[in-house]
Write an enzyme that holds these catalytic residues in place. Structure first.
Site, PDB file in Angstrom:
ATOM      1  N   ASP A  13       0.966  -1.237   0.043  1.00  0.00           N
ATOM      2  CA  ASP A  13       0.058  -0.208   0.020  1.00  0.00           C
ATOM      3  C   ASP A  13       0.745   1.187  -0.190  1.00  0.00           C
ATOM      4  O   ASP A  13       0.592   2.220   0.550  1.00  0.00           O
ATOM      5  CB  ASP A  13      -1.020   0.053   1.199  1.00  0.00           C
ATOM      6  CG  ASP A  13      -1.730  -1.206   1.394  1.00  0.00           C
ATOM      7  OD1 ASP A  13      -2.343  -1.707   0.372  1.00  0.00           O
ATOM      8  OD2 ASP A  13      -1.800  -1.741   2.513  1.00  0.00           O
ATOM      9  N   LYS A  16       2.067   2.061  -4.935  1.00  0.00           N
ATOM     10  CA  LYS A  16       2.675   1.808  -6.318  1.00  0.00           C
ATOM     11  C   LYS A  16       1.866   2.146  -7.459  1.00  0.00           C
ATOM     12  O   LYS A  16       2.411   2.504  -8.531  1.00  0.00           O
ATOM     13  CB  LYS A  16       2.953   0.262  -6.164  1.00  0.00           C
ATOM     14  CG  LYS A  16       4.125  -0.064  -5.173  1.00  0.00           C
ATOM     15  CD  LYS A  16       4.178  -1.768  -5.123  1.00  0.00           C
ATOM     16  CE  LYS A  16       2.813  -2.379  -4.458  1.00  0.00           C
ATOM     17  NZ  LYS A  16       2.423  -2.169  -3.123  1.00  0.00           N
ATOM     18  N   GLY A  40      -4.252  -4.137  -4.189  1.00  0.00           N
ATOM     19  CA  GLY A  40      -5.367  -3.230  -4.774  1.00  0.00           C
ATOM     20  C   GLY A  40      -4.347  -2.050  -4.881  1.00  0.00           C
ATOM     21  O   GLY A  40      -3.897  -1.301  -4.136  1.00  0.00           O
ATOM     22  N   HIS A  41      -4.672  -1.384  -6.384  1.00  0.00           N
ATOM     23  CA  HIS A  41      -3.913  -0.257  -6.620  1.00  0.00           C
ATOM     24  C   HIS A  41      -5.076   0.844  -7.157  1.00  0.00           C
ATOM     25  O   HIS A  41      -5.901   0.439  -7.861  1.00  0.00           O
ATOM     26  CB  HIS A  41      -3.218  -0.566  -7.928  1.00  0.00           C
ATOM     27  CG  HIS A  41      -1.861  -1.517  -7.614  1.00  0.00           C
ATOM     28  ND1 HIS A  41      -0.885  -1.616  -8.682  1.00  0.00           N
ATOM     29  CD2 HIS A  41      -1.146  -1.744  -6.469  1.00  0.00           C
ATOM     30  CE1 HIS A  41       0.060  -2.273  -8.119  1.00  0.00           C
ATOM     31  NE2 HIS A  41      -0.076  -2.143  -6.805  1.00  0.00           N
ATOM     32  N   GLN A 223       1.711  -5.645  -3.544  1.00  0.00           N
ATOM     33  CA  GLN A 223       2.272  -5.928  -1.863  1.00  0.00           C
ATOM     34  C   GLN A 223       3.376  -5.105  -1.715  1.00  0.00           C
ATOM     35  O   GLN A 223       3.738  -4.539  -2.638  1.00  0.00           O
ATOM     36  CB  GLN A 223       2.160  -7.339  -1.450  1.00  0.00           C
ATOM     37  CG  GLN A 223       0.894  -8.133  -1.506  1.00  0.00           C
ATOM     38  CD  GLN A 223       0.420  -8.739  -2.951  1.00  0.00           C
ATOM     39  OE1 GLN A 223       1.075  -9.484  -3.591  1.00  0.00           O
ATOM     40  NE2 GLN A 223      -0.819  -8.496  -3.185  1.00  0.00           N
TER      41      GLN A 223
HETATM   42  P1  IMP Z   1      -3.038 -12.513   1.826  1.00  0.00           P
HETATM   43  O1  IMP Z   1      -2.107 -12.189   0.851  1.00  0.00           O
HETATM   44  O2  IMP Z   1      -4.698 -12.506   1.325  1.00  0.00           O
HETATM   45  O3  IMP Z   1      -2.889 -14.162   2.009  1.00  0.00           O
HETATM   46  O4  IMP Z   1      -2.817 -11.870   2.948  1.00  0.00           O
HETATM   47  C1  IMP Z   1      -1.488 -12.146   3.647  1.00  0.00           C
HETATM   48  C2  IMP Z   1      -1.035 -10.811   4.577  1.00  0.00           C
HETATM   49  O5  IMP Z   1      -0.581  -9.794   3.318  1.00  0.00           O
HETATM   50  C3  IMP Z   1      -2.279 -10.004   5.122  1.00  0.00           C
HETATM   51  O6  IMP Z   1      -1.566  -9.341   6.310  1.00  0.00           O
HETATM   52  C4  IMP Z   1      -2.759  -8.799   4.268  1.00  0.00           C
HETATM   53  O7  IMP Z   1      -3.223  -7.852   4.723  1.00  0.00           O
HETATM   54  C5  IMP Z   1      -1.291  -8.558   3.474  1.00  0.00           C
HETATM   55  N1  IMP Z   1      -1.759  -8.185   2.149  1.00  0.00           N
HETATM   56  C6  IMP Z   1      -2.081  -8.856   1.069  1.00  0.00           C
HETATM   57  N2  IMP Z   1      -2.181  -8.072  -0.240  1.00  0.00           N
HETATM   58  C7  IMP Z   1      -1.660  -6.872   0.352  1.00  0.00           C
HETATM   59  C8  IMP Z   1      -1.625  -5.544  -0.305  1.00  0.00           C
HETATM   60  O8  IMP Z   1      -2.066  -5.580  -1.746  1.00  0.00           O
HETATM   61  N3  IMP Z   1      -1.273  -4.477   0.522  1.00  0.00           N
HETATM   62  C9  IMP Z   1      -1.302  -4.769   1.721  1.00  0.00           C
HETATM   63  N4  IMP Z   1      -1.174  -5.728   2.375  1.00  0.00           N
HETATM   64  C10 IMP Z   1      -1.528  -6.970   1.759  1.00  0.00           C
END
Ligand code: IMP
Length: 427
Positions: A13, A16, A40-41, A223
């Site tokens: 977040d 990017k 999420g962008h 991420q």
């Molecule tokens: P997952 O990717 O849904 O398995 O989540 C694992 C961890 O990564 C959690 O703490 C999510 O909040 C974090 N996470 C996954 N995608 C994002 C992103 O795009 N931005 C920030 N955190 C993310």
């Protein structure tokens, strides 16, 4: 072979999407290589807001090749929904190509994601519940179904039915949940397969050829580095490699083809989900940053935890990504603070740590050592150059450069494309 890699150099977040969108304007090819629609962008173009989860951000331009590389886990339903939103707005999506090797996310992955989280109780990771982890589990277990296989109805059937049976056993017997009817999944996914066929190919060839032909290739990270399954704050991580090395594996290019590696960082730090966060301000300061920076998740809407810029962490993420520069985002959010803090070391057990620890137990006991700088009251959102920024803002940027040893090549002072200061040549 001009290429720029964009990686999140904090916990995701970092903004990017804006830089990717900006650079996508100059690139010929945009590549995603890991994660899925957990990302999420948000991109704002001419006051219109777009939220992408799975599509590469170059899709807003009609002359780019947009690649979803082999390392992505792919939710067909989510993808087709995003495509529809764009097509409804008159945006041509024929430039999108998906690698035939991507692993497909099925409804049982999503259900397992939720059930596993529930079972973790107090130790929840805080996943996005998009089925990312369970899909990567199948991939590593060597039982996953790849998109190329899904396009072949017979092969798909022979792979899907035993898989659903196995997953139902786990869902019902271990988690006391409700299983799935394989016929329903098969029918839905055959429909998706028909809609997807035109997008699917061997994208490793496309990326390689583009680089060989001296095309400008932008590698779009999702991420952030500290969510890397190997190098992040395990187990509070995602299941992929949001680090520069992840692009080699996730799009099939050799490391010598990656040129510039830009780490995207916020002028402060945020984190979604659980896990230690040394510079967190769980107080009015954090609330103010959250409010001014609109720090709520694009994918889940969850409020993000907020705190000061952590130099120790960025030095670590710089080292493991081989960053060549930093893009400093959301600097305008810090306008109005009397003092601004920047973490330049951790105090742990009476010692000063300069290296980011791998142990979460140690990290949770680290106290930030701060350098305090004078803030600025001016509105910086219209600044067009480094020189136009107030003196204290420039000092803050220079302090970050000095501590991390990296040039700040991009400064973002607002959400719009026009609110971006580029210091140096990009592509
Ligand atoms: P997952 O990717 O849904 O398995 O989540 C694992 C961890 O990564 C959690 O703490 C999510 O909040 C974090 N996470 C996954 N995608 C994002 C992103 O795009 N931005 C920030 N955190 C993310």
């Amino acid at each position: 072979m001009p290429s720029i890699v964009i990686v999140g150099a904090q916990w995701g977040d970092e903004g990017k999407g804006k830089i990717i969108d900006y650079l996508a304007g100059r690139a010929n090819v945009v590549v995603r290589a890991q994660g899925g629609n957990n990302a999420g962008h948000t991109v704002i173009v001419e006051d219109k807001k777009y939220a992408f989860h799975l599509l590469p951000s170059g899709v807003l331009y009609n002359d780019k090749l947009n690649i979803i590389g082999n390392g992505v886990v792919f939710d067909p339903e989510g993808f087709l929904k995003e495509i529809k939103v764009l097509e409804d707005q008159g945006i041509d999506t024929s430039s999108v190509k998906i690698d035939e090797r991507v692993h497909v996310i099925f409804p049982y992955h999503k259900r397992l994601d939720a059930l596993q989280e529930e079972a973790r109780g107090e130790d929840q990771i805080g996943t996005t519940k998009k089925g990312i982890g369970p899909c990567y589990m199948d991939k590593i277990e060597r039982s996953g179904i790849r998109l190329g296989e899904m396009l072949d109805q017979e092969e798909f059937k022979s792979r899907l039915y035993p898989q659903v049976e196995r997953k139902n056993q786990i869902i019902e017997k271990i988690y006391d949940g409700e299983g799935f009817n394989p016929d329903e999944i098969y029918e839905d996914y055959c429909r998706y397969a028909d809609a997807l066929r035109k997008y699917v190919t061997d994208t490793t060839v496309l990326v390689y050829d583009a680089l060989k032909d001296n095309k400008k290739v932008l590698f779009e990270g999702a991420q952030g580095t500290l969510l890397d399954i190997d190098l992040g704050t395990y187990p509070y991580v995602t299941s992929s490699h949001p680090t520069s090395g992840g692009f080699c594996i996730g799009s099939g290019v050799g490391p010598n083809m990656l040129e510039e590696i830009i780490g995207i960082v916020k002028a402060y730090t945020t984190r979604v989900g659980r896990g230690p966060f040394p510079t967190e301000e769980d107080n009015e300061t954090g609330d103010l940053i959250r409010k001014k920076g609109n720090e709520f998740g694009t994918t889940t809407g969850r409020p993000r935890r907020c705190g000061w810029f952590d130099g120790v962490m960025v030095k670590y993420t710089s080292r493991i990504n081989g960053l060549t520069s930093i893009s400093l985002m959301l600097l305008d959010v810090l306008s109005g603070f009397d003092k601004i803090k920047m973490c330049v070391g951790y105090e742990y057990n009476g010692e000063v740590l300069q290296n980011f620890p791998s142990s979460l137990k140690v990290l949770s006991q680290c106290k930030p050592i701060y350098k305090e700088l004078d803030g600025w009251q001016e509105d910086i959102s219209q600044a067009q150059s480094f020189e136009e920024l107030p003196e204290n803002t420039r000092r803050y940027i220079e302090a970050i450069e000095e501590y991390t040893g990296l040039p700040v090549s991009i400064v973002s002072v607002g959400p719009k494309r026009s609110q971006t200061i580029i210091r140096g040549k990009m592509f």
